[in-house]
Every structure is written in structure tokens, then in C-alpha cells.
Design a protein around this motif. Structure first.
Motif, PDB file in Angstrom:
ATOM      1  N   LEU A  83      32.775 -28.544 100.183  1.00  0.00           N
ATOM      2  CA  LEU A  83      31.708 -27.709  99.626  1.00  0.00           C
ATOM      3  C   LEU A  83      30.332 -28.089 100.163  1.00  0.00           C
ATOM      4  CD1 LEU A  83      32.830 -27.454  95.871  1.00  0.00           C
ATOM      5  CD2 LEU A  83      33.158 -25.769  97.696  1.00  0.00           C
ATOM      6  N   THR A  84      30.300 -28.972 101.151  1.00  0.00           N
ATOM      7  CA  THR A  84      29.027 -29.424 101.713  1.00  0.00           C
ATOM      8  C   THR A  84      28.367 -28.300 102.510  1.00  0.00           C
ATOM      9  OG1 THR A  84      29.945 -31.646 101.856  1.00  0.00           O
ATOM     10  CG2 THR A  84      27.970 -31.214 103.141  1.00  0.00           C
ATOM     11  N   SER A  85      27.043 -28.217 102.431  1.00  0.00           N
ATOM     12  CA  SER A  85      26.293 -27.160 103.108  1.00  0.00           C
ATOM     13  C   SER A  85      26.095 -27.490 104.581  1.00  0.00           C
ATOM     14  CB  SER A  85      24.927 -26.970 102.445  1.00  0.00           C
ATOM     15  OG  SER A  85      25.092 -26.612 101.084  1.00  0.00           O
ATOM     16  N   GLY A  86      26.145 -26.443 105.427  1.00  0.00           N
ATOM     17  CA  GLY A  86      25.944 -26.620 106.863  1.00  0.00           C
ATOM     18  C   GLY A  86      26.675 -25.550 107.640  1.00  0.00           C
ATOM     19  N   ASP A  87      26.533 -25.598 108.956  1.00  0.00           N
ATOM     20  CA  ASP A  87      27.083 -24.526 109.797  1.00  0.00           C
ATOM     21  C   ASP A  87      28.488 -24.820 110.319  1.00  0.00           C
ATOM     22  OD1 ASP A  87      26.665 -26.485 111.688  1.00  0.00           O
ATOM     23  OD2 ASP A  87      25.180 -25.349 112.855  1.00  0.00           O
ATOM     24  N   GLY A  88      29.103 -25.909 109.844  1.00  0.00           N
ATOM     25  CA  GLY A  88      30.463 -26.225 110.268  1.00  0.00           C
ATOM     26  C   GLY A  88      30.565 -27.090 111.503  1.00  0.00           C
ATOM     27  N   PRO A  90      30.975 -30.363 113.318  1.00  0.00           N
ATOM     28  CA  PRO A  90      31.459 -31.665 112.844  1.00  0.00           C
ATOM     29  C   PRO A  90      30.663 -32.821 113.414  1.00  0.00           C
ATOM     30  CG  PRO A  90      32.859 -30.875 114.604  1.00  0.00           C
ATOM     31  CD  PRO A  90      31.840 -29.787 114.344  1.00  0.00           C
ATOM     32  N   ALA A  91      30.712 -33.933 112.712  1.00  0.00           N
ATOM     33  CA  ALA A  91      30.155 -35.200 113.174  1.00  0.00           C
ATOM     34  C   ALA A  91      30.882 -36.299 112.422  1.00  0.00           C
ATOM     35  CB  ALA A  91      28.650 -35.266 112.923  1.00  0.00           C
ATOM     36  N   LEU A  92      30.736 -37.534 112.868  1.00  0.00           N
ATOM     37  CA  LEU A  92      31.412 -38.634 112.200  1.00  0.00           C
ATOM     38  C   LEU A  92      30.944 -38.727 110.753  1.00  0.00           C
ATOM     39  CD1 LEU A  92      31.330 -41.416 114.948  1.00  0.00           C
ATOM     40  CD2 LEU A  92      33.199 -39.868 114.375  1.00  0.00           C
ATOM     41  N   LYS A  93      31.918 -38.804 109.851  1.00  0.00           N
ATOM     42  CA  LYS A  93      31.682 -38.884 108.408  1.00  0.00           C
ATOM     43  C   LYS A  93      30.864 -37.702 107.893  1.00  0.00           C
ATOM     44  CE  LYS A  93      31.688 -42.718 106.256  1.00  0.00           C
ATOM     45  NZ  LYS A  93      33.135 -42.760 105.944  1.00  0.00           N
ATOM     46  N   TRP A  94      31.053 -36.560 108.508  1.00  0.00           N
ATOM     47  CA  TRP A  94      30.319 -35.362 108.105  1.00  0.00           C
ATOM     48  C   TRP A  94      31.170 -34.118 108.345  1.00  0.00           C
ATOM     49  CZ3 TRP A  94      26.279 -33.796 105.381  1.00  0.00           C
ATOM     50  CH2 TRP A  94      25.826 -32.480 105.539  1.00  0.00           C
ATOM     51  N   GLY A  95      30.969 -33.140 107.521  1.00  0.00           N
ATOM     52  CA  GLY A  95      31.573 -31.835 107.717  1.00  0.00           C
ATOM     53  C   GLY A  95      30.889 -30.872 106.766  1.00  0.00           C
ATOM     54  N   SER A  96      31.078 -29.577 106.977  1.00  0.00           N
ATOM     55  CA  SER A  96      30.415 -28.605 106.118  1.00  0.00           C
ATOM     56  C   SER A  96      31.143 -27.274 106.167  1.00  0.00           C
ATOM     57  CB  SER A  96      28.951 -28.425 106.540  1.00  0.00           C
ATOM     58  OG  SER A  96      28.869 -27.976 107.888  1.00  0.00           O
ATOM     59  N   THR A  97      30.946 -26.488 105.103  1.00  0.00           N
ATOM     60  CA  THR A  97      31.559 -25.159 105.025  1.00  0.00           C
ATOM     61  C   THR A  97      30.576 -24.077 104.612  1.00  0.00           C
ATOM     62  OG1 THR A  97      32.183 -25.343 102.690  1.00  0.00           O
ATOM     63  CG2 THR A  97      33.755 -26.226 104.326  1.00  0.00           C
ATOM     64  N   ASN A  98      29.431 -24.479 104.051  1.00  0.00           N
ATOM     65  CA  ASN A  98      28.425 -23.519 103.568  1.00  0.00           C
ATOM     66  C   ASN A  98      29.020 -22.552 102.539  1.00  0.00           C
ATOM     67  OD1 ASN A  98      25.677 -23.698 104.265  1.00  0.00           O
ATOM     68  ND2 ASN A  98      25.671 -21.581 104.981  1.00  0.00           N
ATOM     69  N   ALA A  99      29.905 -23.076 101.706  1.00  0.00           N
ATOM     70  CA  ALA A  99      30.573 -22.235 100.709  1.00  0.00           C
ATOM     71  C   ALA A  99      29.606 -21.682  99.672  1.00  0.00           C
ATOM     72  CB  ALA A  99      31.671 -23.028 100.012  1.00  0.00           C
ATOM     73  N   GLY A 134      34.048 -31.030  96.167  1.00  0.00           N
ATOM     74  CA  GLY A 134      32.880 -31.781  96.579  1.00  0.00           C
ATOM     75  C   GLY A 134      32.592 -31.504  98.049  1.00  0.00           C
ATOM     76  N   PHE A 135      31.402 -31.809  98.538  1.00  0.00           N
ATOM     77  CA  PHE A 135      30.369 -32.489  97.784  1.00  0.00           C
ATOM     78  C   PHE A 135      29.325 -31.486  97.302  1.00  0.00           C
ATOM     79  CE2 PHE A 135      32.039 -36.035 100.501  1.00  0.00           C
ATOM     80  CZ  PHE A 135      32.588 -36.751  99.460  1.00  0.00           C
ATOM     81  N   MET A 136      28.149 -31.946  96.903  1.00  0.00           N
ATOM     82  CA  MET A 136      27.197 -31.046  96.275  1.00  0.00           C
ATOM     83  C   MET A 136      26.499 -30.150  97.302  1.00  0.00           C
ATOM     84  SD  MET A 136      26.308 -30.083  93.349  1.00  0.00           S
ATOM     85  CE  MET A 136      27.124 -31.444  92.487  1.00  0.00           C
ATOM     86  N   PRO A 137      26.602 -28.818  97.133  1.00  0.00           N
ATOM     87  CA  PRO A 137      25.861 -27.907  98.013  1.00  0.00           C
ATOM     88  C   PRO A 137      24.355 -28.171  97.925  1.00  0.00           C
ATOM     89  CG  PRO A 137      27.525 -26.721  96.750  1.00  0.00           C
ATOM     90  CD  PRO A 137      27.458 -28.106  96.177  1.00  0.00           C
ATOM     91  N   GLU A 138      23.681 -27.963  99.030  1.00  0.00           N
ATOM     92  CA  GLU A 138      22.243 -28.240  99.098  1.00  0.00           C
ATOM     93  C   GLU A 138      21.482 -27.459  98.041  1.00  0.00           C
ATOM     94  OE1 GLU A 138      18.744 -28.417 102.545  1.00  0.00           O
ATOM     95  OE2 GLU A 138      20.653 -27.405 102.929  1.00  0.00           O
TER      96      GLU A 138
END
Length: 555
Positions: A83-88, A90-99, A134-138
Motif C-alpha cells: 500500500l506504499t505510495s509511489g510509481d512502482g 523498485p529499489a532495495l528495501k522499497w516498493g510501491s503501488t500507489n493504491a 501496509g505500509f501507510m499511504p503518503e
């Protein structure tokens, strides 16, 4: 004058030029195939990772396909950042879906495109999410800035803890986000499919991943569980996926779910369909040698088992070890963390065999309904070859540890009584790990109507090789005396892409031909051809080098 080259023992072993007189220790193994201990539940068929966007990338898809093929049951997959905000990206220990975002008026805007792509990849392969809420959307975070971190190996771990780690500014919106997500999944995948999943809230709220209080986490859980149950009353949710040392926090969480006032509903109690926690080992470098600590990981399990066992209301509740690993940071490579130098070769594979065998023992002892233990190891897309991450594959080539799971997938039916005079007792492992002069030459065996299997490993906490030991296996209780034995092996010359890569000169840009060779070397190999064997003729004998693993598949 003739010159003679002294070949390593493992090379002599490969070519059949080594006999039992060379062996330093002898393990007398006895397997009673007619004495059932318990079901061979595929608790190993659970995997996880931080970077969800790797799921649908080239090497991620290949590894998921490979995992789905080796398991006799659907593989469960757990990923952070759904559920993390972003454009998808990837990076180490990071990801996002902008749900979740909000419009100019603060109204929720839901976008399931990326998270659907992740779950589609699983479902297409017959896999199932252990869906982490998780995690918390921006747009919901009480401290949204800074949000996306720029962490890389060698920088402070605390740098990953940005706006995604904070509580929501509106718990009602948080609960509705979960409601809409689950409702959407039911519409997309069907009620029956989603009912077979497990859901859980957050990750290690007792540690660095949660910047709120304990009470705020309980509130977060209550609103998420309420949203999920409103969307699908038969959906299954649990928690709290505490750190390995978080048994006191888990205790408080269970008490909250059983007896406290629910923050969302105002009623007593909160849904608890499964209990989850983590267990991690703790390797160190001592005198320039990596020394593992299987004891630490198993004691994490035991301390949380004790908490669960003291609640009669939780008898037979499904338990999931949300992360079960030799240490705590998959993305921390060996260049910055030298204690992680065990990961590419046979140390990781032999540790995995020894730890899962003891997990079965410990689970029997505490009579826990363990569904699975998540190996927090996947792959890191577009990274250097054999970079020392805790992963199952590198650039699409499976590492030796992958083949341990393949071996476990071949073991079906019931676990049966098996002993070895060189296997450390569980109590000794829990008290002092595997640190004595001799190695742990342990055994795990299974039997079903069509076949039987015997897994034997040669493990020690110290990452040292060189010794070769003798194994004598007595088969008892088989219906037929005449059997066919296929001997599978993981060591430096079998089922080992890492050793092959080093022989090539450790290329970072291997040719197509080299990649093909690496792929072939990564496959699970046998020692010779299947052999006919009469169990009345005495023990089945073979040699096993330090950190080697043998699987005897008996037809």
C-alpha cells in the motif's frame, strides 16, 4: 621424477575415488518407516521479500514459477509495501503501488493497477498471498515527509524509516481502504479464492517499522480487521508479526484481541484467525570465520510458542512464522556486512536443512498448528551476480539453497522416526547451538504409499569445509526389501551454480553460453544413476562433505 597433485576431498568424492577410510566421522542413521511421527506439512513453502515490484519483473516471474513447480501445495507469498505510495519503480528495501491517494478535496482515490499486477502474478501460478496490509499511504500518514527513502547497503538502516512508517491521520479512512481493497479482490479473484488467503497488518510493529505507540498499532489492527471483515466476513486475518525477540509484545497483542475493547467496533475483542511472529538467527565473524547461530533463531520460535501455548483459547489456532531466517536483513550484502558471506554457497543450504528439521521437532514439542515459516529470501532484480544478498536466485539462476526447498518438496506423506548418532539433540541446539568439535549429521525422513525419502545433512555453525564424513543408513519398516534408491546431492560439485560461477572466473557479464552452463549447474543433481538396493543386505553407505546435503529418494 613424477609430481602428484593432491586433489580436494570433495573432488575425489565426485569421481568416486574416495572410500570410507578417508572419512573423519561416521554417522549411523536408522530410519523406521513404519513409525509415524506426524504429517510432513510443507511449512517451508512460504516466501517473502521487501520489494513487491520485483514480483512481475523478468527474474521475479521466473523464480515464482520455479517455486510453484517444486511445491506439492500452493506456495504462499508475503511482500512489504503493498500500500506504499509511489510509481512502482523498485529499489532495495522499497516498493510501491500507489493504491491510495486523495483528490483536492481530501476524498479517497483508489488505484489497484499495480497491486493487481502483483496478485495476478501469484494467482496465475497457483500461489496465494499472505497479504500484508501496509505500509501507510503518503496521503494518510500523519508525517508524510520525507516519504521515499534512498537507502543502500552501508548506510544507516534507520534511513528507511520515513513517512510510510507512521500512523494514519484518519483511522476511518484507513479501515475503508482495507474494505475497498478486499472487496476489489473478491470481485477480481472470486470469494472462494480470497477465502483461501491470509491477511496480516504491518510488519514488526514492536521494532523500527512502526513509529506509533503500541496502543496506536492495536487501533490500526482493529480498523483494518473491521474493514476486511465488512468486505468478506470469512476472510482470515492475524498478527502481529513481531520481531524475533518480541514475545512480550505478541502477548500484549493477543490479550488485546481476546479481551480489550475494539477501537473500531466498541465491542470486546478483535478478529484473530492466525498468530504470526518472526524468528531470526545472528551470525558473527569470529577470527575471520563466519559463525552462524541456529540457536538464536530457534529460541525466537520457542519463546513465541510459549506465549501462544499459555492461552487455551488459542489451541490449534493457525500459526505462521512471518519471517524465518539466519539473520535480519536480506538486502544487506556481504561487502558491507561480512557476517553475511555465508549466503551464496552451501553454508546457507545446510543451515536451512538443519533449521527446518529442528522447527518440525520444536513444533511437535509444543503441539503448535504451524501452517508455514516464511523464508524472507527472493531475488534482487538487475543486481550484480552473486552479490551476497539473502536470495534464492541471482539474475535468473537459482542458488544452492533453492535446491534444499526442492528436496523438501520431494518429501511427502508422514514424517517417520529417524535417528543419527551424530545429530545434536534439540535441547543441545537450543542451549548452545551447533558449536562442538563434531558437525551435526542429522536426518529427516518421510514415507507415503508410493515412495519414501531420507534427508541427511552435514552442518556446523562455523563456515568451514574440508572434512568428509561417512554415513550408514539402515532402512527399517519398508514393506518391500528390494527398492530403488536415487541419491540427490548438494555440495561444491553438485547442484551448485555458485561454485561453477567461481570456476568461470566470477564474470559479471557472462556470455550466453556461460549462462546456459550456470543454469544447468543450478539444477538438482544426482550422484550416479538410481540403484537397486536390498534393505536386508546392511546399511546404505555414502560419504558426505561438510555443508553437504543428501536426499535418498526410495521407490
Amino acid at each position: 621424477m613424477k609430481k602428484y597433485i593432491k586433489l580436494p576431498a570433495v573432488v575425489l568424492l565426485c569421481f568416486g575415488l574416495l572410500n570410507s577410510s578417508y572419512a573423519q566421522n561416521k554417522a549411523a542413521v536408522e530410519v523406521n518407516f513404519d513409525r509415524k511421527i506426524g504429517e510432513m506439512k510443507p511449512i517451508w513453502a512460504w516466501f517473502g521479500y521487501d520489494e513487491p515490484n520485483y514480483t512481475y519483473m523478468k527474474d521475479g516471474q521466473k523464480l515464482l514459477t520455479d517455486l510453484s513447480k517444486i511445491s506439492p501445495v500452493p506456495v504462499y507469498v508475503r511482500a512489504h509495501n503493498l500500500l506504499t505510495s509511489g510509481d512502482g519503480t523498485p529499489a532495495l528495501k522499497w516498493g510501491s503501488t500507489n493504491a491510495y491517494t486523495e483528490d483536492a478535496h481530501g476524498n479517497p482515490v483508489y488505484n489497484w493497477t499495480i497491486v493487481d499486477r502483483i496478485f495476478d502474478t501469484y494467482v496465475k501460478r497457483g500461489m496465494k498471498p499472505l497479504a500484508q496490509i501496509g505500509f501507510m499511504p503518503e496521503a494518510l500518514s500523519i508525517k508524510p515527509q520525507p516519504y521515499q527513502h534512498k537507502w543502500k547497503p552501508g548506510t544507516r538502516y534507520e534511513e528507511i524509516l520515513t513517512g510510510w512508517a507512521y500512523p494514519p491521520k484518519d483511522y476511518q479512512k484507513w479501515g475503508n481502504l482495507v474494505y475497498e481493497w478486499v472487496k476489489h479482490c473478491v470481485d477480481r479473484y472470486g470469494q472462494k479464492e480470497v477465502e483461501s488467503w491470509y491477511w496480516e497488518v504491518w510488519n514488526e510493529a514492536d521494532g523500527a517499522y512502526w513509529k506509533g505507540t503500541q496502543a496506536e498499532f492495536f487501533k490500526l489492527y482493529d480498523y483494518a480487521a473491521d474493514g476486511l471483515k465488512r468486505a468478506l466476513p470469512t476472510a482470515k486475518i492475524g498478527g502481529a508479526n513481531v520481531t524475533g525477540g518480541g514475545s512480550n509484545y505478541l502477548d500484549a497483542f493477543i490479550k488485546h484481541c481476546l479481551a480489550d475493547t475494539n477501537y473500531a467496533t466498541g465491542k470486546i475483542g478483535s478478529p484473530l484467525d492466525a498468530v504470526l511472529f518472526h524468528a531470526k538467527g545472528s551470525p558473527k565473524v569470529i577470527n575471520n570465520v563466519v559463525v552462524m547461530s541456529i540457536r538464536t533463531e530457534l529460541r525466537n520460535v520457542e519463546s513465541n510458542y510459549k506465549v501462544i501455548s499459555k492461552y487455551p483459547q488459542l489451541k490449534n489456532i493457525p500459526v505462521i512464522i512471518g519471517e524465518f531466517d539466519p539473520e535480519g536483513c536480506a538486502a544487506c550484502g556481504m561487502s558491507t556486512n561480512p557476517e553475511n558471506a555465508y549466503r551464496n554457497g552451501t553454508m546457507y543450504s545446510s543451515y536451512t536443512a538443519a533449521s527446518f528439521a529442528r522447527l518440525y521437532e520444536l513444533t511437535d514439542l509444543y503441539k503448535i498448528n504451524l501452517l508455514g515459516a516464511v523464508s524472507w529470501s527472493f531475488e534482487f532484480e538487475n543486481q550484480p551476480w552473486f552479490a551476497g544478498f539473502r536470495d534464492l536466485a541471482t539474475n535468473g539462476i537459482n542458488k544452492p539453497v533453492f535446491n534444499v526447498f526442492k528436496m523438501l518438496g520431494m518429501m511427502k506423506g508422514n514424517r517417520v522416526e529417524a535417528t543419527s548418532n551424530q545429530m545434536y539433540p534439540l535441547k543441545t541446539v537450543l542451549d548452545s547451538s551447533i558449536r562442538k568439535a563434531t558437525a551435526d549429521m542429522g536426518v529427516l525422513a518421510t514415507n507415503d504409499p508410493q515412495s519414501a525419502s531420507v534427508l541427511v545433512w552435514n552442518y556446523h555453525d562455523e563456515d568451514k569445509k574440508g572434512t568428509v564424513d561417512s554415513v550408514l543408513v539402515n532402512f527399517k519398516g519398508l514393506i518391500k526389501k528390494q527398492v530403488v534408491v536415487t541419491h540427490y546431492r548438494i555440495d561444491d560439485v553438485h547442484s551448485n551454480s555458485y561454485e561453477m560461477w567461481k570456476k568461470m572466473g566470477a564474470p559479471q557479464q557472462p556470455t550466453a553460453a556461460q549462462i546456459l552452463t550456470l543454469s544447468k549447474s543450478s539444477e538438482l543433481k544426482t550422484i550416479g544413476k538410481p540403484v537397486k538396493y536390498n534393505t536386508a543386505s546392511g546399511p546404505f553407505k555414502f560419504l558426505l562433505p561438510r555443508q553437504g546435503i543428501s536426499l535418498l529418494s526410495i521407490k
